[in-house]
Design a protein around this motif. Structure first.
Motif, mmCIF file in Angstrom:
data_model
loop_
_atom_site.group_PDB
_atom_site.id
_atom_site.type_symbol
_atom_site.label_atom_id
_atom_site.label_comp_id
_atom_site.label_asym_id
_atom_site.label_seq_id
_atom_site.Cartn_x
_atom_site.Cartn_y
_atom_site.Cartn_z
ATOM 1 N N ALA A 165 36.063 20.878 92.629
ATOM 2 C CA ALA A 165 35.189 19.996 93.391
ATOM 3 C C ALA A 165 35.971 18.722 93.644
ATOM 4 C CB ALA A 165 33.919 19.688 92.596
ATOM 5 N N GLY A 166 36.368 18.484 94.889
ATOM 6 C CA GLY A 166 37.204 17.338 95.198
ATOM 7 C C GLY A 166 38.658 17.620 94.873
ATOM 8 N N ALA A 167 39.412 16.538 94.632
ATOM 9 C CA ALA A 167 40.842 16.670 94.387
ATOM 10 C C ALA A 167 41.079 17.307 93.019
ATOM 11 C CB ALA A 167 41.508 15.300 94.440
ATOM 12 N N PRO A 168 42.070 18.195 92.904
ATOM 13 C CA PRO A 168 42.361 18.807 91.617
ATOM 14 C C PRO A 168 42.903 17.787 90.624
ATOM 15 C CG PRO A 168 44.057 19.372 93.225
ATOM 16 C CD PRO A 168 42.970 18.671 93.980
ATOM 17 N N ALA A 169 42.581 17.983 89.349
ATOM 18 C CA ALA A 169 43.085 17.102 88.305
ATOM 19 C C ALA A 169 44.509 17.518 87.959
ATOM 20 C CB ALA A 169 42.191 17.183 87.074
ATOM 21 N N ASP A 170 45.465 16.594 88.131
ATOM 22 C CA ASP A 170 46.847 16.926 87.800
ATOM 23 C C ASP A 170 47.130 16.541 86.350
ATOM 24 O OD1 ASP A 170 47.114 14.201 87.787
ATOM 25 O OD2 ASP A 170 48.562 14.096 89.429
ATOM 26 N N LEU A 171 48.403 16.622 85.959
ATOM 27 C CA LEU A 171 48.746 16.369 84.558
ATOM 28 C C LEU A 171 48.466 14.925 84.169
ATOM 29 C CD1 LEU A 171 49.890 17.654 82.015
ATOM 30 C CD2 LEU A 171 52.190 17.021 82.786
ATOM 31 N N THR A 172 48.700 13.983 85.089
ATOM 32 C CA THR A 172 48.411 12.585 84.794
ATOM 33 C C THR A 172 46.931 12.403 84.478
ATOM 34 O OG1 THR A 172 50.193 11.851 86.268
ATOM 35 C CG2 THR A 172 48.517 10.219 85.665
ATOM 36 N N ASP A 173 46.063 12.960 85.330
ATOM 37 C CA ASP A 173 44.621 12.867 85.090
ATOM 38 C C ASP A 173 44.253 13.438 83.727
ATOM 39 O OD1 ASP A 173 43.955 11.756 87.603
ATOM 40 O OD2 ASP A 173 44.020 13.726 88.522
ATOM 41 N N ARG A 174 44.794 14.622 83.431
ATOM 42 C CA ARG A 174 44.439 15.293 82.187
ATOM 43 C C ARG A 174 44.866 14.483 80.964
ATOM 44 N NH1 ARG A 174 44.553 19.816 85.564
ATOM 45 N NH2 ARG A 174 43.312 21.575 84.814
ATOM 46 N N LEU A 175 46.116 14.044 80.955
ATOM 47 C CA LEU A 175 46.636 13.330 79.789
ATOM 48 C C LEU A 175 45.919 12.005 79.584
ATOM 49 C CD1 LEU A 175 50.468 14.004 80.193
ATOM 50 C CD2 LEU A 175 48.946 14.973 78.468
ATOM 51 N N VAL A 176 45.728 11.254 80.655
ATOM 52 C CA VAL A 176 45.079 9.954 80.538
ATOM 53 C C VAL A 176 43.618 10.125 80.130
ATOM 54 C CG1 VAL A 176 44.300 7.928 81.829
ATOM 55 C CG2 VAL A 176 46.645 8.768 82.109
ATOM 56 N N SER A 177 42.888 11.006 80.810
ATOM 57 C CA SER A 177 41.463 11.184 80.510
ATOM 58 C C SER A 177 41.258 11.692 79.089
ATOM 59 C CB SER A 177 40.828 12.154 81.508
ATOM 60 O OG SER A 177 40.860 11.624 82.810
ATOM 61 N N HIS A 178 42.102 12.644 78.671
ATOM 62 C CA HIS A 178 41.960 13.165 77.309
ATOM 63 C C HIS A 178 42.229 12.080 76.282
ATOM 64 C CE1 HIS A 178 43.792 14.931 73.601
ATOM 65 N NE2 HIS A 178 42.597 15.480 73.586
ATOM 66 N N HIS A 179 43.292 11.312 76.467
ATOM 67 C CA HIS A 179 43.625 10.256 75.503
ATOM 68 C C HIS A 179 42.480 9.249 75.389
ATOM 69 C CE1 HIS A 179 45.789 7.253 73.227
ATOM 70 N NE2 HIS A 179 45.593 6.366 74.196
ATOM 71 N N LEU A 180 41.964 8.804 76.519
ATOM 72 C CA LEU A 180 40.902 7.799 76.489
ATOM 73 C C LEU A 180 39.629 8.354 75.857
ATOM 74 C CD1 LEU A 180 41.438 6.135 79.977
ATOM 75 C CD2 LEU A 180 42.311 5.389 77.744
ATOM 76 N N ASP A 181 39.281 9.594 76.186
ATOM 77 C CA ASP A 181 38.097 10.207 75.574
ATOM 78 C C ASP A 181 38.261 10.355 74.068
ATOM 79 O OD1 ASP A 181 36.693 10.358 77.911
ATOM 80 O OD2 ASP A 181 36.832 12.537 78.135
ATOM 81 N N ARG A 182 39.456 10.739 73.650
ATOM 82 C CA ARG A 182 39.697 10.930 72.216
ATOM 83 C C ARG A 182 39.616 9.605 71.472
ATOM 84 N NH1 ARG A 182 39.139 13.938 67.726
ATOM 85 N NH2 ARG A 182 41.031 14.093 66.449
ATOM 86 N N VAL A 183 40.238 8.560 72.003
ATOM 87 C CA VAL A 183 40.155 7.253 71.340
ATOM 88 C C VAL A 183 38.712 6.770 71.314
ATOM 89 C CG1 VAL A 183 40.866 4.838 71.427
ATOM 90 C CG2 VAL A 183 42.522 6.633 71.952
ATOM 91 N N ARG A 184 38.003 6.997 72.393
ATOM 92 C CA ARG A 184 36.598 6.575 72.491
ATOM 93 C C ARG A 184 35.764 7.193 71.360
ATOM 94 N NH1 ARG A 184 36.263 7.693 77.542
ATOM 95 N NH2 ARG A 184 36.592 5.570 78.281
ATOM 96 N N GLU A 185 35.932 8.493 71.122
ATOM 97 C CA GLU A 185 35.131 9.134 70.082
ATOM 98 C C GLU A 185 35.572 8.704 68.685
ATOM 99 O OE1 GLU A 185 35.357 13.352 70.524
ATOM 100 O OE2 GLU A 185 37.302 13.543 69.521
ATOM 101 N N LEU A 186 36.854 8.364 68.517
ATOM 102 C CA LEU A 186 37.316 7.901 67.205
ATOM 103 C C LEU A 186 36.797 6.501 66.902
ATOM 104 C CD1 LEU A 186 41.001 9.212 67.213
ATOM 105 C CD2 LEU A 186 39.021 10.171 66.022
ATOM 106 N N LEU A 187 36.767 5.637 67.905
ATOM 107 C CA LEU A 187 36.218 4.297 67.684
ATOM 108 C C LEU A 187 34.725 4.381 67.359
ATOM 109 C CD1 LEU A 187 38.007 2.233 70.482
ATOM 110 C CD2 LEU A 187 38.556 2.319 68.038
ATOM 111 N N ALA A 188 34.025 5.312 68.007
ATOM 112 C CA ALA A 188 32.605 5.504 67.696
ATOM 113 C C ALA A 188 32.433 5.997 66.263
ATOM 114 C CB ALA A 188 31.988 6.486 68.688
ATOM 115 N N ALA A 189 33.327 6.888 65.834
ATOM 116 C CA ALA A 189 33.266 7.370 64.445
ATOM 117 C C ALA A 189 33.570 6.244 63.462
ATOM 118 C CB ALA A 189 34.243 8.526 64.250
ATOM 119 N N ALA A 190 34.552 5.401 63.812
ATOM 120 C CA ALA A 190 34.905 4.279 62.933
ATOM 121 C C ALA A 190 33.740 3.311 62.784
ATOM 122 C CB ALA A 190 36.131 3.558 63.488
ATOM 123 N N ALA A 191 32.934 3.178 63.839
ATOM 124 C CA ALA A 191 31.804 2.241 63.810
ATOM 125 C C ALA A 191 30.732 2.656 62.809
ATOM 126 C CB ALA A 191 31.193 2.111 65.200
#
Length: 306
Positions: free
Chosen positions: A128-154
């Motif tokens: 749907a729309g533009a395909p997600a390339d490697l940059t999209d995948r790596l950046v989005s995954h990293h940010l999502d992972r840090v986001r859930e870890l900060l929530a766990a730390a809270a």
């Protein structure tokens, strides 16, 4: 590709080594043959029997080209009653007899679904729309992972976060030791803020404060910068980082790689520390698992909206 369609295609794949026909394939998913034919033909442009026959020929072609099977062995594996019948079908599909085959394995297909050696399928994604390339995948995954870890730390107390459970550990070679979850969280956030400021030409950020709102601001800016760099093809463009003392020159691609590489080291070290301290970390941090979960979330959201 929606889960149900993928399930139907998996039934075709699972039947490659069994003597089946269209009726027995349909029975496996509790459909009539006509209903299964209509579903797959509408979605893929091929009936289940036609797709299965083509995939068997592609597998045979791969076996012949790699020497994994003789023509007689390939004929038997493809379910043909005789080598002569297999040779006729193969020659019609590939324009050459099995004994002389040395070409491309993939046959023309209306759907992009092909045999993928040694025993799988290559199935194109529905985008749907533009395909997600490697940059999209790596950046989005990293940010999502840090986001859930900060929530766990809270969920942990300040005392637990400050506990030095990794004395002497150095996660990034020039930043010193990070013995506690608190210091790992702070550096995950602050280093992202610093590199965003360097790439954007913004003032030096001030360390300290609540991690989650700081991270969300930096994450949004980092994601936008990464997409802009990708879209311009500017990975090799260089900039002078005036925040360094003395100022240094970096490429945008080098900075993105640095942030994602050391961010991955630090975030997974933090994940293990958080678990040790008693926090619940909701995922394993594997990009493969993250991508599958993201796809399921999109499908569920689309189903709710439709």
């Amino acid at each position: 590709m929606e889960d149900r369609l993928r399930e139907l295609i998996d039934v075709v794949l699972g039947s490659l080594d069994e003597p089946v026909n269209g009726t027995s394939l349909a029975a496996r998913v509790h459909f009539s043959r006509d209903h299964l034919d209509r579903l797959l033909a509408a979605a893929t442009g091929e009936s289940p029997v036609a797709m299965r026959r083509r995939l068997l020929l592609e597998r045979a072609a791969w076996q012949l080209r790699t020497g994994a099977a003789s023509p007689a062995g390939a004929a038997e594996a493809a379910g043909y009653g005789s080598t002569a019948a297999f040779s006729r079908a193969f020659a019609r599909a590939y324009g050459t007899p099995p004994s002389a085959f040395a070409g491309e394995v993939e046959l023309e297909a209306p759907n992009g679904i092909h045999f993928h050696p040694p025993a799988g399928l290559l199935i194109p994604g529905v985008r749907a729309g533009a395909p997600a390339d490697l940059t999209d995948r790596l950046v989005s995954h990293h940010l999502d992972r840090v986001r859930e870890l900060l929530a766990a730390a809270a969920t942990l107390s300040d005392e637990a976060l400050a506990r030095e459970v990794r004395p002497g550990v150095v996660l990034v070679w020039f930043e010193g030791v990070e013995p506690s979850a608190a210091l790992m969280c702070e550096r995950l956030v602050f280093t992202l803020e610093v590199w965003v400021a360097a790439m954007a030409g913004s003032p030096v950020p001030v360390a300290g404060g609540d991690w989650e709102p700081r991270f969300e601001r930096a994450a949004l800016a980092f994601e936008r910068l990464a997409k802009r760099i990708r879209d311009r093809g500017a990975f090799d463009d260089a900039f002078v980082d005036a925040l360094c003392e003395p100022p240094q020159s970096f490429t945008y691609g080098g900075v993105l790689s640095h942030v994602l590489t050391y961010g991955a080291v630090r975030r997974e070290a933090l994940a293990s520390v958080l678990v040790e301290l008693g926090a619940t970390v909701p995922s394993c941090g594997d990009p493969i698992v993250w991508e599958a979960q993201s796809a399921r979330t999109r499908i569920a959201r689309n189903a709710t909206m439709s």
